[in-house]
Structures are given as structure tokens and as C-alpha cells.
Design a protein around this motif. Structure first.
Motif, PDB file in Angstrom:
ATOM      1  N   GLU A 154      95.968  -4.571  70.621  1.00  0.00           N
ATOM      2  CA  GLU A 154      96.480  -5.013  71.912  1.00  0.00           C
ATOM      3  C   GLU A 154      97.076  -3.833  72.675  1.00  0.00           C
ATOM      4  O   GLU A 154      97.746  -2.985  72.069  1.00  0.00           O
ATOM      5  CB  GLU A 154      97.551  -6.095  71.719  1.00  0.00           C
ATOM      6  N   PRO A 155      96.788  -3.774  74.003  1.00  0.00           N
ATOM      7  CA  PRO A 155      96.012  -4.731  74.808  1.00  0.00           C
ATOM      8  C   PRO A 155      94.537  -4.698  74.429  1.00  0.00           C
ATOM      9  O   PRO A 155      93.991  -3.645  74.151  1.00  0.00           O
ATOM     10  CB  PRO A 155      96.235  -4.249  76.243  1.00  0.00           C
ATOM     11  N   GLY A 156      93.923  -5.880  74.439  1.00  0.00           N
ATOM     12  CA  GLY A 156      92.596  -6.050  73.869  1.00  0.00           C
ATOM     13  C   GLY A 156      91.455  -5.949  74.865  1.00  0.00           C
ATOM     14  O   GLY A 156      90.736  -6.921  75.065  1.00  0.00           O
ATOM     15  N   ARG A 157      91.283  -4.780  75.495  1.00  0.00           N
ATOM     16  CA  ARG A 157      90.135  -4.614  76.378  1.00  0.00           C
ATOM     17  C   ARG A 157      88.854  -4.663  75.552  1.00  0.00           C
ATOM     18  O   ARG A 157      88.879  -4.500  74.328  1.00  0.00           O
ATOM     19  CB  ARG A 157      90.250  -3.321  77.181  1.00  0.00           C
ATOM     20  N   PRO A 158      87.688  -4.883  76.196  1.00  0.00           N
ATOM     21  CA  PRO A 158      86.446  -5.118  75.444  1.00  0.00           C
ATOM     22  C   PRO A 158      86.125  -4.065  74.395  1.00  0.00           C
ATOM     23  O   PRO A 158      85.715  -4.403  73.280  1.00  0.00           O
ATOM     24  CB  PRO A 158      85.384  -5.159  76.552  1.00  0.00           C
ATOM     25  N   SER A 159      86.293  -2.781  74.705  1.00  0.00           N
ATOM     26  CA  SER A 159      85.952  -1.740  73.731  1.00  0.00           C
ATOM     27  C   SER A 159      86.840  -1.829  72.498  1.00  0.00           C
ATOM     28  O   SER A 159      86.385  -1.591  71.370  1.00  0.00           O
ATOM     29  CB  SER A 159      86.073  -0.352  74.364  1.00  0.00           C
ATOM     30  N   GLY A 189      96.884   0.438  56.706  1.00  0.00           N
ATOM     31  CA  GLY A 189      98.234  -0.055  56.938  1.00  0.00           C
ATOM     32  C   GLY A 189      98.345  -0.957  58.144  1.00  0.00           C
ATOM     33  O   GLY A 189      99.179  -1.878  58.162  1.00  0.00           O
ATOM     34  N   ASP A 190      97.531  -0.708  59.178  1.00  0.00           N
ATOM     35  CA  ASP A 190      97.552  -1.561  60.369  1.00  0.00           C
ATOM     36  C   ASP A 190      97.209  -3.009  60.041  1.00  0.00           C
ATOM     37  O   ASP A 190      97.540  -3.912  60.819  1.00  0.00           O
ATOM     38  CB  ASP A 190      96.550  -1.043  61.405  1.00  0.00           C
ATOM     39  N   GLN A 191      96.535  -3.244  58.921  1.00  0.00           N
ATOM     40  CA  GLN A 191      96.088  -4.584  58.561  1.00  0.00           C
ATOM     41  C   GLN A 191      97.098  -5.351  57.719  1.00  0.00           C
ATOM     42  O   GLN A 191      96.827  -6.460  57.282  1.00  0.00           O
ATOM     43  CB  GLN A 191      94.746  -4.496  57.832  1.00  0.00           C
ATOM     44  N   GLY A 192      98.284  -4.791  57.526  1.00  0.00           N
ATOM     45  CA  GLY A 192      99.351  -5.525  56.845  1.00  0.00           C
ATOM     46  C   GLY A 192      99.046  -5.807  55.383  1.00  0.00           C
ATOM     47  O   GLY A 192      98.929  -6.967  54.970  1.00  0.00           O
ATOM     48  N   ILE A 193      98.956  -4.771  54.561  1.00  0.00           N
ATOM     49  CA  ILE A 193      98.604  -4.927  53.147  1.00  0.00           C
ATOM     50  C   ILE A 193      99.728  -5.663  52.403  1.00  0.00           C
ATOM     51  O   ILE A 193     100.912  -5.349  52.564  1.00  0.00           O
ATOM     52  CB  ILE A 193      98.358  -3.557  52.501  1.00  0.00           C
ATOM     53  N   PHE A 194      99.349  -6.643  51.597  1.00  0.00           N
ATOM     54  CA  PHE A 194     100.308  -7.338  50.723  1.00  0.00           C
ATOM     55  C   PHE A 194      99.791  -7.251  49.292  1.00  0.00           C
ATOM     56  O   PHE A 194      98.578  -7.174  49.050  1.00  0.00           O
ATOM     57  CB  PHE A 194     100.485  -8.802  51.151  1.00  0.00           C
ATOM     58  N   SER A 249      99.439  -2.335  67.891  1.00  0.00           N
ATOM     59  CA  SER A 249      99.386  -1.581  69.138  1.00  0.00           C
ATOM     60  C   SER A 249      98.125  -0.721  69.220  1.00  0.00           C
ATOM     61  O   SER A 249      97.733  -0.067  68.241  1.00  0.00           O
ATOM     62  CB  SER A 249     100.624  -0.694  69.262  1.00  0.00           C
ATOM     63  N   ALA A 250      97.523  -0.697  70.408  1.00  0.00           N
ATOM     64  CA  ALA A 250      96.342   0.132  70.661  1.00  0.00           C
ATOM     65  C   ALA A 250      96.710   1.442  71.336  1.00  0.00           C
ATOM     66  O   ALA A 250      95.845   2.116  71.896  1.00  0.00           O
ATOM     67  CB  ALA A 250      95.343  -0.642  71.527  1.00  0.00           C
ATOM     68  N   ARG A 251      97.981   1.847  71.266  1.00  0.00           N
ATOM     69  CA  ARG A 251      98.408   3.017  72.036  1.00  0.00           C
ATOM     70  C   ARG A 251      97.679   4.290  71.641  1.00  0.00           C
ATOM     71  O   ARG A 251      97.385   5.121  72.486  1.00  0.00           O
ATOM     72  CB  ARG A 251      99.923   3.212  71.886  1.00  0.00           C
ATOM     73  N   ARG A 252      97.383   4.459  70.335  1.00  0.00           N
ATOM     74  CA  ARG A 252      96.668   5.655  69.904  1.00  0.00           C
ATOM     75  C   ARG A 252      95.277   5.699  70.511  1.00  0.00           C
ATOM     76  O   ARG A 252      94.819   6.738  70.967  1.00  0.00           O
ATOM     77  CB  ARG A 252      96.568   5.662  68.375  1.00  0.00           C
ATOM     78  N   TRP A 253      94.602   4.542  70.514  1.00  0.00           N
ATOM     79  CA  TRP A 253      93.257   4.468  71.057  1.00  0.00           C
ATOM     80  C   TRP A 253      93.275   4.708  72.563  1.00  0.00           C
ATOM     81  O   TRP A 253      92.384   5.373  73.108  1.00  0.00           O
ATOM     82  CB  TRP A 253      92.646   3.102  70.754  1.00  0.00           C
ATOM     83  N   ASN A 254      94.271   4.155  73.233  1.00  0.00           N
ATOM     84  CA  ASN A 254      94.382   4.357  74.678  1.00  0.00           C
ATOM     85  C   ASN A 254      94.746   5.794  75.019  1.00  0.00           C
ATOM     86  O   ASN A 254      94.279   6.343  76.023  1.00  0.00           O
ATOM     87  CB  ASN A 254      95.424   3.403  75.264  1.00  0.00           C
TER      88      ASN A 254
END
Length: 266
Positions: free
Chosen positions: A111-116, A136-141, A184-189
Motif C-alpha cells: 500500500e498504496p496499491g497502484r496496479p504495478s 519479513g514483510d509477510q509476517g512470519i510466525f 508499506s510500498a515506500r521502498r518501491w515508490n
């Protein structure tokens, strides 16, 4: 030893506002949270949240420190910039109530979830589903017995999530929960989708080919190599082998020397 049912371990470096939103998301699990931060919190954390000052910066070290600090049946490792819906909490509680050792992760949504980025998240989840490698972004348990069997939380400055899931999948395949866990998509953005993908896979390829995690971390964070202190001739020895790990619970061993890198956005 008496173990609490679940501990939510959150490594933090500067992400205090996202962390406060995450703790609100966790609802009744907030009181089971352990926050391990490099910098001190700017304001008091919610009641019941345990705060630890990071002995050594870096997600692997911070997660290991949080796991060492509390004896729990299950550990859920969540990034501070994640958002947790009620459906994620319910899905994890269902796994915990089965009372069978397991490990796994959530499908993630950027998020924010633009198409790409929706496409990126789709392939992240598909790749993880096919390979059994989780990030880690996927919340490992993980159940503490499997974490112990896997050698504990890898105390390494980069690729700690890849290393942990590689060890765990040798024991059993991960449980995939639909979530979605939002991150968060901040790295990708900031860096661009294609550049981020190529960079991430470049580091993973080097890691799988045997590159030292400490050297990869210096390149990842653009940090210069630390000067090495000369040893007396009688004490010289080859470089050490694999990174150390941490067994779950307060009975784990000593911390390794300081010097790990810190990760805000990986």
C-alpha cells in the motif's frame, strides 16, 4: 518453563508513527507485543507493550533479542510499517488453537496499491507459495519447538528472514494464511519497481552463492567496511563461519559483538 501462548516481536528503527498504528491494529494482542528499538520511543507505548533497547542494531539481532526476552509457544515477527486487519489476527489465532507445531506467513498487499504494486505483491506471494521461502514483510510466525529445531533466529545483519525460512522449510512446509497483511510500498515508490526487484534478487543471488551477510549488509546500506583491529600473532585465526543464532526464550546465549547494520525499509 511456563510459556505464554503468543509473543508479537516488532523490530523498530525510527518508525514510531507506523508502530503506533500497528499496535492499534493488533487489538487484544497488543499486550503480547515486544518492541525492540534502536532509538528510544518519543512517547509512552500502550499499556502492556514491553519495550527493549536494541543491544545491537539490525533486524536479525533485534528479533533475536525480543525472542530471547520472552518465553512463548508462538512467535509472530511483524515489521513496524505493517498494518494488521482483524482477519489476520483471527487467522493466526486459528493456527495457534490447533496446538500443532507449525510455521508460516501471510499473503501480503503493498500500500498504496497502484496496479504495478498489486502485480508485485501477487508474484511475491506466488513465489513464496512455490518455494517455501518467506520474507519479513509477510509476517512470519513460528512455534518455538520448530524455531529451536531450526537453530533459533539467525543473528545476521541481512537476509535473516531468508535464512530462517530456508532452515524451517527443511523441517516442514509453511502454512500460508490469506491475510492480507498490508505493508508499506515506500521502498518501491522511492526506488522504482524494476530497480527494486533487480536489486533484491541481486542480493539474494549473492547470498545463495555464499556471500557473507555482513559484506552484503555493507553494500545494501552503502556502509563502508569497518576497520579490522590487528590481533597479536598468537591469536590470529581465520574468519568465523556461519552467523550465530538465538534459541527462543530467555535462556538463550550471549549476544555477539556489536556491528550489525540497521534496516528501515527492507
Amino acid at each position: 518453563m511456563t510459556r505464554r501462548p503468543l509473543a508479537v516481536v516488532v523490530p523498530v528503527y525510527g518508525d514510531w508513527q507506523p508502530l503506533l498504528r500497528l499496535l492499534e491494529d493488533l487489538g487484544p494482542l497488543t499486550a503480547l507485543s515486544v518492541v525492540v528499538s534502536v532509538d528510544p520511543p518519543p512517547e509512552p507505548l500502550p499499556e502492556g507493550v514491553r519495550h527493549l533497547a536494541a543491544a545491537i542494531p539490525g533486524r536479525g539481532e533485534q528479533l533475536a533479542q525480543g525472542i530471547d526476552a520472552v518465553a512463548a509457544e508462538w512467535y509472530w515477527m511483524v515489521h513496524a510499517d505493517s498494518r494488521i486487519g482483524a482477519e489476520c489476527v483471527a487467522q493466526l489465532e486459528a493456527v495457534v488453537q490447533r496446538e500443532r507445531p507449525a510455521w508460516g506467513r501471510f499473503d501480503v498487499r503493498l500500500e498504496p496499491g497502484r496496479p504495478s504494486l498489486k502485480l508485485v505483491a501477487f508474484f511475491m506471494n506466488l513465489r513464496s507459495r512455490l518455494t517455501g521461502i518467506c520474507t519479513g514483510d509477510q509476517g512470519i510466525f513460528v512455534h518455538y519447538s520448530l524455531l529451536t529445531a531450526a537453530g533459533g533466529m539467525p543473528r545476521q545483519p541481512l537476509m535473516e528472514d531468508i535464512e530462517l525460512s530456508s532452515r524451517l522449510r527443511r523441517l516442514t512446509r509453511p502454512v500460508i494464511l490469506p491475510g492480507p497483511l498490508r505493508t508499506s510500498a515506500r521502498r518501491w515508490n522511492r526506488d522504482g519497481v524494476l530497480r527494486t526487484i533487480l536489486r533484491m534478487w541481486g542480493f539474494r543471488l549473492r547470498y545463495w552463492m555464499g556471500a557473507c551477510p555482513s559484506r552484503l549488509a555493507r553494500a545494501y546500506y552503502h556502509r563502508p567496511a569497518e576497520p579490522r583491529q590487528p590481533l597479536p600473532d598468537a591469536d590470529r585465526s581465520p574468519e568465523t563461519g556461519p552467523e550465530t543464532t538465538s534459541a527462543p526464550g530467555p535462556e538463550a546465549g550471549q549476544q555477539p559483538p556489536q556491528g550489525a547494520a540497521t534496516d528501515r525499509t527492507r
